[in-house]
Design an enzyme around this catalytic site. Structure first.
Site, PDB file in Angstrom:
ATOM      1  CG  HIS A 261      -0.396   0.077   2.532  1.00  0.00           C
ATOM      2  ND1 HIS A 261       0.389  -0.912   3.064  1.00  0.00           N
ATOM      3  CD2 HIS A 261      -0.465   1.038   3.487  1.00  0.00           C
ATOM      4  CE1 HIS A 261       0.762  -0.568   4.297  1.00  0.00           C
ATOM      5  NE2 HIS A 261       0.271   0.621   4.568  1.00  0.00           N
TER       6      HIS A 261
ATOM      7  CG  HIS B  64       0.116   4.288   4.762  1.00  0.00           C
ATOM      8  ND1 HIS B  64      -0.586   3.538   5.662  1.00  0.00           N
ATOM      9  CD2 HIS B  64      -0.747   5.243   4.311  1.00  0.00           C
ATOM     10  CE1 HIS B  64      -1.830   4.011   5.763  1.00  0.00           C
ATOM     11  NE2 HIS B  64      -1.943   5.038   4.949  1.00  0.00           N
TER      12      HIS B  64
ATOM     13  CG  ASP C 277       4.865   3.237   7.561  1.00  0.00           C
ATOM     14  OD1 ASP C 277       4.027   3.462   6.660  1.00  0.00           O
ATOM     15  OD2 ASP C 277       4.560   2.698   8.647  1.00  0.00           O
ATOM     16  CG  HIS C 278       4.136   0.067   4.329  1.00  0.00           C
ATOM     17  ND1 HIS C 278       3.978  -1.246   4.661  1.00  0.00           N
ATOM     18  CD2 HIS C 278       3.718   0.777   5.405  1.00  0.00           C
ATOM     19  CE1 HIS C 278       3.476  -1.341   5.893  1.00  0.00           C
ATOM     20  NE2 HIS C 278       3.302  -0.125   6.358  1.00  0.00           N
TER      21      HIS C 278
ATOM     22  CG  HIS D 219      -3.834   0.055   6.871  1.00  0.00           C
ATOM     23  ND1 HIS D 219      -3.746   0.587   8.138  1.00  0.00           N
ATOM     24  CD2 HIS D 219      -2.701   0.445   6.230  1.00  0.00           C
ATOM     25  CE1 HIS D 219      -2.617   1.257   8.251  1.00  0.00           C
ATOM     26  NE2 HIS D 219      -1.967   1.194   7.114  1.00  0.00           N
TER      27      HIS D 219
ATOM     28  CG  ASP E 116       0.665  -1.390   7.856  1.00  0.00           C
ATOM     29  OD1 ASP E 116       1.566  -2.206   8.139  1.00  0.00           O
ATOM     30  OD2 ASP E 116       0.860  -0.157   7.786  1.00  0.00           O
TER      31      ASP E 116
ATOM     32  CG  HIS F 223       4.406  -1.790  11.247  1.00  0.00           C
ATOM     33  ND1 HIS F 223       5.392  -0.836  11.081  1.00  0.00           N
ATOM     34  CD2 HIS F 223       3.448  -1.505  10.327  1.00  0.00           C
ATOM     35  CE1 HIS F 223       5.035  -0.001  10.116  1.00  0.00           C
ATOM     36  NE2 HIS F 223       3.856  -0.382   9.636  1.00  0.00           N
TER      37      HIS F 223
HETATM   38 ZN   LIG Z   1       0.070   1.639   6.523  1.00  0.00          ZN
END
Ligand SMILES: [Zn+2]
Length: 243
Positions: free
Chosen positions: A37, A39, A41-42, A95, A116, A154
């Site tokens: 996805h 985001h 942090d990905h 998410h 996530d 995570h």
């Molecule tokens: Zn995420």
């Protein structure tokens, strides 16, 4: 990270530096990037990795992925030729609206990269989807083979299990799991991957149909909850404020 021989494919690189350090240390060549996805942090490491390696970038067709070359729809097959692995794409919105997961076999073991959506002992927050969306997505993942190794994105496991124990204090499998995972963290080991079988036995977000889980959600909400979606929504809201 998936690897075979001198090649590796990275999943959801939030940051390029530790990936490059790992590749260098292990003498590996990057063969591709898989994103679940959009985001940061990905996908934050995509650009830095692409500066060094000209590789395909797989990601959800319904989201904007930096450097994306292969937009994927539900049911698509991803052939990672360098690794001899084929993964199947599952749409798992909730998410984010376009979130996907990748499922298949690596070295004879069933694996799923779930981003996530499903966490060890928990699930992702609902930023762009409804409780019904997320519950349906979790049901798709729950239908994978029980031994599937679940790679979430995570290390939230201990906090998730604290919440799970508040929901189901009498779940013996959960109590046992908490001790095992705490031991791993005490030894600075990851708790990821888990297995789907373990999640089905201990993760409250996969257990909304279990009477004890529904009863705990009802007690917390102070009302009767008619449907699994209501139970799931109450659990997710409870987790959001759980400390
Ligand atoms: Zn995420």
């Amino acid at each position: 990270m998936l690897r075979k021989g001198a090649h590796a494919v990275v999943v959801d690189p939030g940051d390029a530096a530790p990936v490059l350090a790992y590749l260098d240390r292990e003498g590996l060549r990057l063969a591709g990037i898989l994103n679940t996805h959009h985001h940061g942090d990905h996908v934050g490491g995509n650009a830095g990795l692409l500066r060094r390696f000209d590789v395909p970038v797989y990601g959800p067709a319904r989201e904007t992925i930096p450097g994306g070359t292969h937009p994927l729809l539900d049911g698509a097959s991803v052939h990672l030729d360098a690794l001899g692995i084929t993964l199947t794409v599952l749409d798992v919105p909730g998410h984010t609206a376009g979130h996907i997961a990748y499922a298949g076999e690596a070295a004879g073991v069933p694996v799923a990269f779930v981003g996530d959506t499903l966490f060890a002992g928990g699930c992702g927050r609902l930023f762009e989807g409804s409780p019904a969306d997320m519950l349906a997505s979790l049901a798709r993942l729950a239908a994978l083979p029980g031994p599937t190794q679940i790679y979430c994105a995570h290390e939230y496991t201990l906090a998730n299990l604290r919440f799970a124990l508040a929901v189901e204090p009498g779940n013996a499998a959960l109590v046992a799991r908490q001790a095992v995972e705490q031991g791993k963290r005490d030894r600075a080991e990851p708790t990821v991957p888990s297995t789907l079988d373990l999640e089905l036995a201990t993760n409250p977000f996969l257990r909304v149909a279990i009477p004890q889980v529904a009863a705990a959600a009802c007690a917390r909400a102070g009302t009767g909850l008619a449907s699994p979606v209501d139970v799931f929504a109450a659990l997710r809201e409870w987790k959001n404020v759980f400390r």
